[in-house]
Design a protein around this motif. Structure first.
Motif, mmCIF file in Angstrom:
data_model
loop_
_atom_site.group_PDB
_atom_site.id
_atom_site.type_symbol
_atom_site.label_atom_id
_atom_site.label_comp_id
_atom_site.label_asym_id
_atom_site.label_seq_id
_atom_site.Cartn_x
_atom_site.Cartn_y
_atom_site.Cartn_z
ATOM 1 N N ILE A 286 0.836 -1.202 0.000
ATOM 2 C CA ILE A 286 0.000 0.000 0.000
ATOM 3 C C ILE A 286 0.871 1.252 0.000
ATOM 4 N N ARG A 287 1.880 1.270 0.834
ATOM 5 C CA ARG A 287 2.766 2.445 0.884
ATOM 6 C C ARG A 287 3.442 2.680 -0.465
ATOM 7 N N SER A 288 3.894 1.630 -1.101
ATOM 8 C CA SER A 288 4.518 1.754 -2.418
ATOM 9 C C SER A 288 3.508 2.286 -3.445
ATOM 10 N N PHE A 289 2.309 1.742 -3.434
ATOM 11 C CA PHE A 289 1.251 2.195 -4.340
ATOM 12 C C PHE A 289 0.956 3.675 -4.120
ATOM 13 N N GLU A 290 0.807 4.072 -2.863
ATOM 14 C CA GLU A 290 0.471 5.463 -2.558
ATOM 15 C C GLU A 290 1.621 6.413 -2.894
ATOM 16 N N GLN A 291 2.839 5.949 -2.757
ATOM 17 C CA GLN A 291 3.994 6.777 -3.120
ATOM 18 C C GLN A 291 3.974 7.053 -4.626
ATOM 19 N N LYS A 292 3.686 6.040 -5.426
ATOM 20 C CA LYS A 292 3.593 6.224 -6.879
ATOM 21 C C LYS A 292 2.399 7.105 -7.226
ATOM 22 N N ARG A 293 1.297 6.916 -6.521
ATOM 23 C CA ARG A 293 0.095 7.723 -6.770
ATOM 24 C C ARG A 293 0.357 9.196 -6.475
ATOM 25 N N ALA A 294 1.154 9.478 -5.446
ATOM 26 C CA ALA A 294 1.473 10.859 -5.071
ATOM 27 C C ALA A 294 2.264 11.577 -6.165
#
Length: 169
Positions: free
Chosen positions: A37-45
């Motif tokens: 989730i953290r990796s996904f959200e970092q890319k989304r940011a």
């Protein structure tokens, strides 16, 4: 856990930035989902500058190979644990895809709606691996979800309330 998290993140990658903040809830014994989730959200940011999310853990409602009898007790405990969290978050939409953790969260949301506190729309997406039968979570949430999405036509035939959209993950 791993597979369910991957599926839900694929779904979330298609959502606009208006679906914010996002609140992720997963089992306290799940060791893989937080990193994904953290990796996904970092890319989304990188795409959406105002990307907001939270992470919360709840007790797992049912462990793999846990007896059905004892899983009733652990699920009730998980629902009681989820109630204050769901009350605090007051979600507009719950998007879930099959892990047992989604049942206590959805039941808490249903209860809050029945009490007139906050009604959440529940969208359940059955896992792509469920070709002929529903998962246990699906069998429960079929009756409580607002939208019940399946990814195989055979399931649509067996469960008329469901919506078949093809393979979406």
């Amino acid at each position: 856990t791993g597979g369910h998290t991957t599926e839900i993140l694929r779904l979330l990658s298609c959502l606009s930035e208006s679906y914010s903040p996002r609140h992720y809830i997963f089992a306290d014994s799940d060791k893989m989902s937080e990193a994904k989730i953290r990796s996904f959200e970092q890319k989304r940011a990188e795409t959406f500058s105002n990307s907001q999310f939270t992470l919360d853990r709840i007790p797992r409602s049912r462990e793999v190979r846990q007896s059905w009898t004892s899983s009733v007790v652990t699920t009730l405990y998980s629902i009681l644990y989820s109630l204050p969290l769901t009350y605090r978050l007051k979600p507009d939409l719950i998007l879930c895809n099959g892990p047992g953790t989604c049942v206590p969260v959805c039941m808490s949301a249903v209860l809050l709606g029945l009490l007139g506190i906050k009604r959440a729309i529940i969208v359940y997406v059955e896992s792509i691996c469920r070709v002929e039968t529903l998962s246990l979570s699906g069998k429960i949430l079929y009756y409580f979800s607002d939208y019940f999405i399946v990814q195989w036509p055979d399931l649509k035939e067996k469960y008329p309330k469901s919506v078949y959209l093809g393979r979406i993950v």
